[in-house]
Design a protein around this motif. Structure first.
Motif, short mmCIF file in Angstrom:
data_model
loop_
_atom_site.label_atom_id
_atom_site.label_comp_id
_atom_site.label_asym_id
_atom_site.label_seq_id
_atom_site.Cartn_x
_atom_site.Cartn_y
_atom_site.Cartn_z
N GLY A 182 -24.77 19.79 -3.41
CA GLY A 182 -25.79 19.88 -4.44
C GLY A 182 -26.71 21.07 -4.26
O GLY A 182 -27.12 21.69 -5.23
N THR A 183 -27.01 21.40 -3.01
CA THR A 183 -27.90 22.52 -2.74
C THR A 183 -27.24 23.87 -2.98
O THR A 183 -27.91 24.88 -3.08
CB THR A 183 -28.39 22.48 -1.28
N SER A 184 -25.91 23.88 -3.11
CA SER A 184 -25.24 25.16 -3.32
C SER A 184 -24.61 25.28 -4.71
O SER A 184 -23.88 26.22 -4.96
CB SER A 184 -24.17 25.37 -2.24
N LEU A 185 -24.91 24.32 -5.59
CA LEU A 185 -24.41 24.45 -6.96
C LEU A 185 -25.05 25.68 -7.58
O LEU A 185 -26.27 25.82 -7.56
CB LEU A 185 -24.72 23.19 -7.78
N PRO A 186 -24.24 26.57 -8.13
CA PRO A 186 -24.77 27.85 -8.59
C PRO A 186 -25.55 27.74 -9.90
O PRO A 186 -25.02 27.30 -10.90
CB PRO A 186 -23.49 28.68 -8.78
N GLN A 187 -26.82 28.12 -9.88
CA GLN A 187 -27.67 28.12 -11.07
C GLN A 187 -27.09 29.05 -12.12
O GLN A 187 -26.76 30.19 -11.84
CB GLN A 187 -29.09 28.56 -10.70
N GLY A 188 -26.94 28.53 -13.32
CA GLY A 188 -26.48 29.35 -14.43
C GLY A 188 -25.02 29.70 -14.38
O GLY A 188 -24.54 30.46 -15.21
N ASP A 189 -24.29 29.16 -13.43
CA ASP A 189 -22.88 29.46 -13.30
C ASP A 189 -22.07 28.35 -13.96
O ASP A 189 -22.60 27.33 -14.39
CB ASP A 189 -22.50 29.58 -11.82
N THR A 190 -20.78 28.55 -14.02
CA THR A 190 -19.88 27.55 -14.58
C THR A 190 -18.80 27.24 -13.56
O THR A 190 -18.16 28.16 -13.04
CB THR A 190 -19.24 28.09 -15.89
N LEU A 191 -18.63 25.96 -13.25
CA LEU A 191 -17.58 25.53 -12.33
C LEU A 191 -16.32 25.25 -13.12
O LEU A 191 -16.37 24.66 -14.20
CB LEU A 191 -18.02 24.26 -11.59
N ALA A 192 -15.17 25.63 -12.58
CA ALA A 192 -13.89 25.35 -13.22
C ALA A 192 -13.47 23.92 -12.88
O ALA A 192 -13.36 23.56 -11.72
CB ALA A 192 -12.83 26.33 -12.75
N THR A 193 -13.25 23.11 -13.90
CA THR A 193 -12.85 21.72 -13.68
C THR A 193 -11.34 21.62 -13.59
O THR A 193 -10.61 22.55 -13.98
CB THR A 193 -13.34 20.82 -14.82
N LEU A 194 -10.86 20.48 -13.10
CA LEU A 194 -9.41 20.26 -13.03
C LEU A 194 -8.81 20.07 -14.41
O LEU A 194 -7.59 20.13 -14.56
CB LEU A 194 -9.08 19.06 -12.14
N GLY A 195 -9.66 19.86 -15.41
CA GLY A 195 -9.18 19.76 -16.78
C GLY A 195 -8.98 21.13 -17.42
O GLY A 195 -8.53 21.22 -18.55
N GLY A 196 -9.34 22.18 -16.70
CA GLY A 196 -9.14 23.54 -17.20
C GLY A 196 -10.31 24.07 -18.01
O GLY A 196 -10.24 25.16 -18.57
N SER A 197 -11.40 23.33 -18.06
CA SER A 197 -12.56 23.78 -18.81
C SER A 197 -13.68 24.16 -17.85
O SER A 197 -13.60 23.89 -16.65
CB SER A 197 -13.02 22.68 -19.77
N GLY A 198 -14.72 24.76 -18.38
CA GLY A 198 -15.86 25.14 -17.57
C GLY A 198 -16.96 24.10 -17.64
O GLY A 198 -17.19 23.49 -18.68
#
Length: 189
Positions: free
Chosen positions: A131-147
């Motif tokens: 949680g402390t390293s989740l990037p502010q303003g960034d988008t994580l790639a999900t296993l569903g292929g979406s951001g």
């Protein structure tokens, strides 16, 4: 002194003497010098061993996630969450599912399996993301292929635009769980 001329020999005799004393002490106490639990003895006590419960088993045993566990089982993602990973799961609570429009969960569980699977995979990210390293303003790639967009302030973390993370960093053997207060919806194709 008998061995004063050879300090190396004196050290060897000291080591041998200490070993003999240790062996005699073990025999006197009834031990044979071997441990009955060799698997536990092979790990140093200072090593932190992660929880052996998988993402799937934690979801099954935590009452906050009974709806999510039912959905994962229905979408046949249970074996992936039991043995795959490591993953980070953004786990909606039962209350989050209850806020969906009437009939949504039932329809997804019975008639819309492909849509249910897509929604659930939008909650799952490859790797461990604290949680402390989740990037502010960034988008994580999900296993569903979406951001999955991530937001951060000094006091809160949100995902998917405005869904708050209620609790972060629940450790499991194959990943992390972040408890969220909403159901994430993947972008429409």
């Amino acid at each position: 002194m008998l061995f004063s001329c050879c300090p190396r020999l004196r050290r060897r005799i000291g080591v041998i003497g200490a070993t003999v004393c240790l062996a005699l002490g073990l025999v006197a106490c009834g031990g044979d010098g071997r441990s009955e639990n060799t698997a536990a003895d092979s790990e140093p006590a200072s090593v932190s061993v992660p929880d052996t419960a998988s993402l799937w088993s934690v979801l099954q045993t935590d009452d906050r996630f009974s709806t999510l566990a039912t959905a994962i089982d229905s979408a046949r993602l249970d074996s992936q969450l039991a043995a795959g990973g490591p993953y980070t799961l953004f786990a909606p609570t039962n209350a989050a599912f209850e806020r969906l429009p009437d009939g949504t969960v039932g329809a997804l569980l019975s008639d819309r399996q492909d849509r249910l699977r897509a929604i659930l995979l939008h909650h799952l990210v490859d790797g461990r993301h604290l949680g402390t390293s989740l990037p502010q303003g960034d988008t994580l790639a999900t296993l569903g292929g979406s951001g999955l967009p991530v937001g951060r302030t000094d006091t809160a973390v949100t995902v998917g635009g405005n869904i708050p993370v209620l609790a972060a960093d629940i450790e499991t053997a194959n990943g992390l769980i972040h408890v969220i207060d909403g159901v994430l919806r993947p972008p429409e194709e």
